[in-house]
Design a protein around this motif. Structure first.
Motif, PDB file in Angstrom:
ATOM      1  N   ASP A 319       0.796  -1.220  -0.619  1.00 38.83           N
ATOM      2  CA  ASP A 319       0.194  -0.148  -0.411  1.00 38.83           C
ATOM      3  C   ASP A 319       1.082   1.213   0.180  1.00 38.83           C
ATOM      4  OD1 ASP A 319      -2.260  -2.017   0.245  1.00 38.83           O
ATOM      5  OD2 ASP A 319      -2.514  -1.258   2.168  1.00 38.83           O
ATOM      6  N   TYR A 320       2.028   1.274   0.394  1.00 41.97           N
ATOM      7  CA  TYR A 320       3.402   1.701   0.064  1.00 41.97           C
ATOM      8  C   TYR A 320       2.460   2.956  -1.550  1.00 41.97           C
ATOM      9  CZ  TYR A 320       7.304   4.625   1.240  1.00 41.97           C
ATOM     10  OH  TYR A 320       7.858   5.539   2.877  1.00 41.97           O
ATOM     11  N   PRO A 321       2.504   4.119  -0.981  1.00 42.97           N
ATOM     12  CA  PRO A 321       1.821   5.133  -1.874  1.00 42.97           C
ATOM     13  C   PRO A 321       3.706   4.944  -3.027  1.00 42.97           C
ATOM     14  CG  PRO A 321       2.436   6.542   0.154  1.00 42.97           C
ATOM     15  CD  PRO A 321       3.436   5.826   0.345  1.00 42.97           C
ATOM     16  N   VAL A 322       3.116   5.433  -3.920  1.00 37.32           N
ATOM     17  CA  VAL A 322       4.148   5.232  -5.406  1.00 37.32           C
ATOM     18  C   VAL A 322       2.994   5.758  -7.192  1.00 37.32           C
ATOM     19  CG1 VAL A 322       4.660   3.216  -5.449  1.00 37.32           C
ATOM     20  CG2 VAL A 322       2.533   3.178  -6.994  1.00 37.32           C
ATOM     21  N   ASP A 323       3.865   6.140  -7.553  1.00 38.78           N
ATOM     22  CA  ASP A 323       3.261   7.358  -8.661  1.00 38.78           C
ATOM     23  C   ASP A 323       4.523   7.068  -9.607  1.00 38.78           C
ATOM     24  OD1 ASP A 323       2.721   9.122 -10.096  1.00 38.78           O
ATOM     25  OD2 ASP A 323       2.960  10.759  -9.283  1.00 38.78           O
ATOM     26  N   THR A 324       3.837   5.989 -10.231  1.00 35.66           N
ATOM     27  CA  THR A 324       4.700   5.867 -11.936  1.00 35.66           C
ATOM     28  C   THR A 324       3.579   5.739 -13.118  1.00 35.66           C
ATOM     29  OG1 THR A 324       3.774   3.112 -11.816  1.00 35.66           O
ATOM     30  CG2 THR A 324       5.626   4.474 -10.894  1.00 35.66           C
ATOM     31  N   PRO A 325       3.750   5.571 -14.388  1.00 37.21           N
ATOM     32  CA  PRO A 325       2.558   5.935 -15.594  1.00 37.21           C
ATOM     33  C   PRO A 325       1.258   4.775 -14.752  1.00 37.21           C
ATOM     34  CG  PRO A 325       4.897   6.257 -16.157  1.00 37.21           C
ATOM     35  CD  PRO A 325       5.164   6.223 -15.119  1.00 37.21           C
ATOM     36  N   MET A 327       1.376   2.743 -12.537  1.00 34.88           N
ATOM     37  CA  MET A 327       0.989   2.315 -11.152  1.00 34.88           C
ATOM     38  C   MET A 327       0.751   3.506 -10.246  1.00 34.88           C
ATOM     39  SD  MET A 327       1.359  -0.454  -8.362  1.00 34.88           S
ATOM     40  CE  MET A 327      -0.022  -1.528  -9.071  1.00 34.88           C
ATOM     41  N   SER A 328      -0.667   4.102  -9.346  1.00 33.88           N
ATOM     42  CA  SER A 328      -0.493   4.800  -8.967  1.00 33.88           C
ATOM     43  C   SER A 328      -1.399   4.830  -7.420  1.00 33.88           C
ATOM     44  CB  SER A 328      -1.390   6.150  -9.015  1.00 33.88           C
ATOM     45  OG  SER A 328      -1.845   7.452  -8.292  1.00 33.88           O
ATOM     46  N   ILE A 329      -0.360   4.683  -6.253  1.00 26.49           N
ATOM     47  CA  ILE A 329      -1.519   5.072  -5.003  1.00 26.49           C
ATOM     48  C   ILE A 329      -0.784   5.912  -4.143  1.00 26.49           C
ATOM     49  CG2 ILE A 329      -0.687   3.035  -3.072  1.00 26.49           C
ATOM     50  CD1 ILE A 329      -0.518   0.846  -5.142  1.00 26.49           C
ATOM     51  N   ARG A 330      -1.983   6.730  -3.406  1.00 26.66           N
ATOM     52  CA  ARG A 330      -1.892   7.573  -2.916  1.00 26.66           C
ATOM     53  C   ARG A 330      -1.957   7.172  -0.677  1.00 26.66           C
ATOM     54  NH1 ARG A 330      -5.377  11.999  -5.763  1.00 26.66           N
ATOM     55  NH2 ARG A 330      -5.098  10.385  -7.575  1.00 26.66           N
TER      56      ARG A 330
ATOM     57  N   ASN B  68     -13.967  13.893  -8.386  1.00 24.43           N
ATOM     58  CA  ASN B  68     -13.493  15.106  -8.616  1.00 24.43           C
ATOM     59  C   ASN B  68     -14.264  13.994  -9.982  1.00 24.43           C
ATOM     60  OD1 ASN B  68     -13.457  16.253  -6.907  1.00 24.43           O
ATOM     61  ND2 ASN B  68     -11.178  16.689  -7.334  1.00 24.43           N
ATOM     62  N   PHE B  69     -14.512  13.756 -10.684  1.00 26.25           N
ATOM     63  CA  PHE B  69     -14.990  13.042 -11.657  1.00 26.25           C
ATOM     64  C   PHE B  69     -16.387  12.467 -12.080  1.00 26.25           C
ATOM     65  CE2 PHE B  69     -11.831  10.574 -15.107  1.00 26.25           C
ATOM     66  CZ  PHE B  69     -12.540  11.317 -16.370  1.00 26.25           C
ATOM     67  N   ALA B  70     -16.731  11.476 -13.221  1.00 23.66           N
ATOM     68  CA  ALA B  70     -18.492  11.530 -13.211  1.00 23.66           C
ATOM     69  C   ALA B  70     -18.611  10.350 -11.405  1.00 23.66           C
ATOM     70  CB  ALA B  70     -18.782  10.185 -13.863  1.00 23.66           C
ATOM     71  N   ASP B  71     -20.194  10.882 -11.354  1.00 25.72           N
ATOM     72  CA  ASP B  71     -20.751  10.863  -9.896  1.00 25.72           C
ATOM     73  C   ASP B  71     -21.727   9.146 -10.007  1.00 25.72           C
ATOM     74  OD1 ASP B  71     -20.029  13.266  -8.131  1.00 25.72           O
ATOM     75  OD2 ASP B  71     -20.948  14.000  -9.839  1.00 25.72           O
ATOM     76  N   ALA B  72     -22.108   9.610 -11.554  1.00 24.70           N
ATOM     77  CA  ALA B  72     -22.822   8.237 -12.001  1.00 24.70           C
ATOM     78  C   ALA B  72     -22.333   7.814 -13.368  1.00 24.70           C
ATOM     79  CB  ALA B  72     -24.262   8.797 -11.434  1.00 24.70           C
ATOM     80  N   PRO B 321      -7.087  17.265 -10.406  1.00 22.93           N
ATOM     81  CA  PRO B 321      -7.174  16.500  -9.334  1.00 22.93           C
ATOM     82  C   PRO B 321      -8.374  15.563  -9.608  1.00 22.93           C
ATOM     83  CG  PRO B 321      -6.272  17.695  -8.147  1.00 22.93           C
ATOM     84  CD  PRO B 321      -7.072  18.406  -9.110  1.00 22.93           C
ATOM     85  N   VAL B 322      -7.689  13.842 -10.029  1.00 23.56           N
ATOM     86  CA  VAL B 322      -9.222  12.822  -9.866  1.00 23.56           C
ATOM     87  C   VAL B 322      -8.229  11.416  -9.672  1.00 23.56           C
ATOM     88  CG1 VAL B 322     -10.615  13.475 -11.910  1.00 23.56           C
ATOM     89  CG2 VAL B 322      -8.650  12.135 -12.401  1.00 23.56           C
ATOM     90  N   ASP B 323      -9.731  11.090  -8.414  1.00 26.56           N
ATOM     91  CA  ASP B 323      -9.145  10.233  -8.212  1.00 26.56           C
ATOM     92  C   ASP B 323      -9.622   8.737  -8.814  1.00 26.56           C
ATOM     93  OD1 ASP B 323      -7.782   7.898  -6.914  1.00 26.56           O
ATOM     94  OD2 ASP B 323      -8.256   8.238  -5.224  1.00 26.56           O
ATOM     95  N   THR B 324      -9.929   7.733 -10.137  1.00 29.71           N
ATOM     96  CA  THR B 324     -10.646   6.800 -10.162  1.00 29.71           C
ATOM     97  C   THR B 324     -10.325   5.516 -10.254  1.00 29.71           C
ATOM     98  OG1 THR B 324     -10.989   7.249 -12.090  1.00 29.71           O
ATOM     99  CG2 THR B 324     -12.592   8.939 -11.388  1.00 29.71           C
ATOM    100  N   PRO B 325     -10.998   4.370 -10.573  1.00 28.83           N
ATOM    101  CA  PRO B 325     -10.010   2.710 -10.772  1.00 28.83           C
ATOM    102  C   PRO B 325      -8.953   3.466 -11.991  1.00 28.83           C
ATOM    103  CG  PRO B 325     -12.128   2.847 -10.069  1.00 28.83           C
ATOM    104  CD  PRO B 325     -12.326   3.725  -9.989  1.00 28.83           C
ATOM    105  N   TYR B 326      -9.575   4.006 -12.709  1.00 30.56           N
ATOM    106  CA  TYR B 326      -8.480   3.668 -14.245  1.00 30.56           C
ATOM    107  C   TYR B 326      -8.258   5.534 -14.467  1.00 30.56           C
ATOM    108  CZ  TYR B 326      -9.299  -0.213 -15.329  1.00 30.56           C
ATOM    109  OH  TYR B 326     -10.157  -2.109 -15.305  1.00 30.56           O
ATOM    110  N   MET B 327      -8.449   5.902 -13.856  1.00 30.92           N
ATOM    111  CA  MET B 327      -8.027   7.752 -14.097  1.00 30.92           C
ATOM    112  C   MET B 327      -7.285   7.839 -12.649  1.00 30.92           C
ATOM    113  SD  MET B 327      -7.979  11.091 -16.026  1.00 30.92           S
ATOM    114  CE  MET B 327      -7.405  10.292 -17.969  1.00 30.92           C
ATOM    115  N   SER B 328      -6.632   8.282 -12.539  1.00 29.79           N
ATOM    116  CA  SER B 328      -5.703   8.805 -11.224  1.00 29.79           C
ATOM    117  C   SER B 328      -5.096  10.628 -11.874  1.00 29.79           C
ATOM    118  CB  SER B 328      -4.749   8.446 -10.290  1.00 29.79           C
ATOM    119  OG  SER B 328      -4.339   9.041  -9.418  1.00 29.79           O
ATOM    120  N   ILE B 329      -5.187  11.347 -11.162  1.00 31.41           N
ATOM    121  CA  ILE B 329      -4.384  12.864 -11.043  1.00 31.41           C
ATOM    122  C   ILE B 329      -4.068  13.363  -9.914  1.00 31.41           C
ATOM    123  CG2 ILE B 329      -4.119  14.812 -12.038  1.00 31.41           C
ATOM    124  CD1 ILE B 329      -5.814  13.703 -14.801  1.00 31.41           C
ATOM    125  N   ARG B 330      -3.361  13.857  -9.793  1.00 35.07           N
ATOM    126  CA  ARG B 330      -2.992  14.396  -8.631  1.00 35.07           C
ATOM    127  C   ARG B 330      -2.225  15.493  -8.606  1.00 35.07           C
ATOM    128  NH1 ARG B 330       0.802   9.910  -5.319  1.00 35.07           N
ATOM    129  NH2 ARG B 330       0.104   8.362  -6.429  1.00 35.07           N
TER     130      ARG B 330
END
Lengths: 330, 330
Positions: A319-325, A327-330, B68-72, B321-330
């Motif tokens: 679960d340790y945070p990573v940021d790569t194209p 895999m991204s874990i906060r 921060n992305f789609a609600d549904a 920033p978004v956090d979804t299973p298929y897009m993650s932007i910090r």
């Protein structure tokens, strides 16, 4: 062959060139060695984490180079180990005086070439240790002879987290070994991948057939037969995995349904749906799950199931945070 | 057919069941409507963002439901619009008194059903606006008649960011329209996808052929011919896009090389490599790039190029920033 490439002998160089263009905020190629992808965001003062192997398994390996994950990936030709020089150059590029770890799936060519890279580094006084991933349960009776497949991802992740947390090389090696000891995988293929320089498939498989236990380079599995319903395929794979790796009520597992390239995500989630039912039915708790193309064989249609039995230590590392194209874990 | 499924009539339900199991920290299905995927992390007090369409395009649409992305996301059968009830149920589930926006690709069935959902919501006094994505340049001379393909992703992202920033419904609509106006796509297919209830492909395509401009459901393109080198395919697609959407020196674009399912990542990066060269050659700056299977047609082998001409406003929305299973932007 249904591929979009240019000169089939240039696919790896062009892919790498495209990769570092698209992800220049994460990675670059070494100036003097175009087969080594290195992070542009190195964490100071840590053990160097180097992964690699043949190409054709994207996003493995290059997709996992980045912050708190691998510092470098060494890239071979398709289904072919990198040569010793880039293995050595990767060490020279990422070593910060704390030594490096090589992590890769257990294939003879990789072992030979990475070992030579480690010897060259040793001549420079740099300590390099190696942990081989051996998660493919049907590839051998002896665990240490087994091939590494999608379990790579978890072993790399655990070791890289240990390194990112500032652990020394021995502790990083121990984290990798512990994760590998607790990881098992098995796959099924419904087609061969296509090889650009060959202009076609590696082997023939009739539309409608599948091979249970096939390796990601097309290594023979345990049986070939007609494609069965997804639930039955999961049941058969789980039978093999659980025979090798008994799980008890109360155990917790991190699961991966890994697409090999050509299998739709739709099917992967259908497979995951039953996998969770099977595990819950045995009283095994699903800690977390990944579903998707994490370690492919280009356009091979197929999938694998990977289970990692997790305790508090492995959970923290995974679960340790990573940021790569990829895999991204906060 | 090389697929791993159970009953072909159950693929969507089983996929959705597997999806919410795997990503229970992000999403759930509505209790009273199993065709609506909703976020479990709603941002309070914002305009509701609802996306959707037929299934078979995963990770579109369900993969982009999250913070921060789609609600549904409203999920239809394969290549088939959802019916009006789930479109309406999604509004009831996510409306917070600020109204909702429907965002989807421009297909007649979707327009009819989402419009009926909006009418049902209007009867409850809930305002629902719609922005159709129309990025596929070769699907019609008239922009408003064009189909939506992978450009969906950017239009959804821009609108969702506007909503997450607390903008009102008119401003969210304006953000979506602005992004759509600045987005163009075009694709190429090397094979048909396979349809579970049909037990095979939708149309025939010989191994070695490609169809430039084909839609993601197999809609006819501009020409069929032999597969050409990747660089030539990029050149031909870019010629069509740039004829419709002239870019000048100094313009900035966000690029997407989108895999349709069965095309290896290797090939996608090779295509991206040349795409960047072409754009740089015209003095166009590549702001950021995505490469991967963002909007698929299950196992269809093929790809599309999407360009979004970005200014400071669109950059801010697309980078939000978004956090979804298929897009993650910090």
């Amino acid at each position: 062959m249904r591929r979009l490439i240019n000169d089939p002998y240039d696919v790896v160089e062009e892919m790498l060139s495209g990769y570092v263009k698209a992800h220049s905020d994460y990675v670059k190629l070494l100036e003097h060695d175009g087969r080594v992808v290195v992070t542009t965001n190195p964490v100071p003062g840590k053990v160097g984490v180097i992964i690699g192997g043949g190409s054709g398994h994207e996003p493995l390996f290059l997709g996992y180079v980045g912050k708190n994950f691998a510092d470098a990936a060494v890239i071979g030709n398709i289904n072919t180990s990198p040569s010793p020089e880039p293995c050595y150059n990767a060490v020279k590029a990422v070593d910060q005086g704390k030594g490096c770890i090589y992590l890769y799936g257990n294939y003879a060519g990789d072992v030979m070439n990475f070992d030579m890279g480690a010897e060259m580094a040793a001549d420079d006084g740099i300590r390099v240790e190696t942990v081989l991933v051996t998660d493919d349960v049907v590839s051998s009776e002896n665990i240490e002879d087994r091939r590494g497949i999608a379990g790579d991802l978890f072993v790399f992740k655990a070791a890289a987290a240990a390194a990112a947390k500032g652990m020394d090389l021995d502790a990083v090696v121990a984290a990798a070994k512990k994760c590998n000891d607790n990881t098992r995988s098995m796959g099924v293929a419904l087609s061969s991948s296509t090889i650009p320089v060959k202009g076609g498939t590696i082997f023939d498989m009739e539309d409608g057939d599948m091979e249970i236990g096939m390796g990601i380079h097309g290594e023979p599995g345990v049986r070939r037969g007609k494609i069965e319903p997804a639930d039955q395929v999961v049941d058969e794979i789980m039978e093999h995995i659980l025979k090798d790796f008994p799980l008890s009520e109360g155990d917790e597992v991190y699961t991966l349904v890994n697409g090999l390239g050509g299998l739709p995500l739709m099917d992967q989630y259908i497979l995951h749906n039953h996998l969770e039912e099977v595990l819950r039915g045995k009283g095994v708790k699903v800690y977390k799950s990944l579903v998707g193309n994490y370690a492919t064989s280009m356009d091979m249609i197929g999938m694998g199931i990977t289970l990692v039995k997790v305790d508090e230590e492995l959970k923290e590392l995974l679960d340790y945070p990573v940021d790569t194209p990829y895999m991204s874990i906060r």
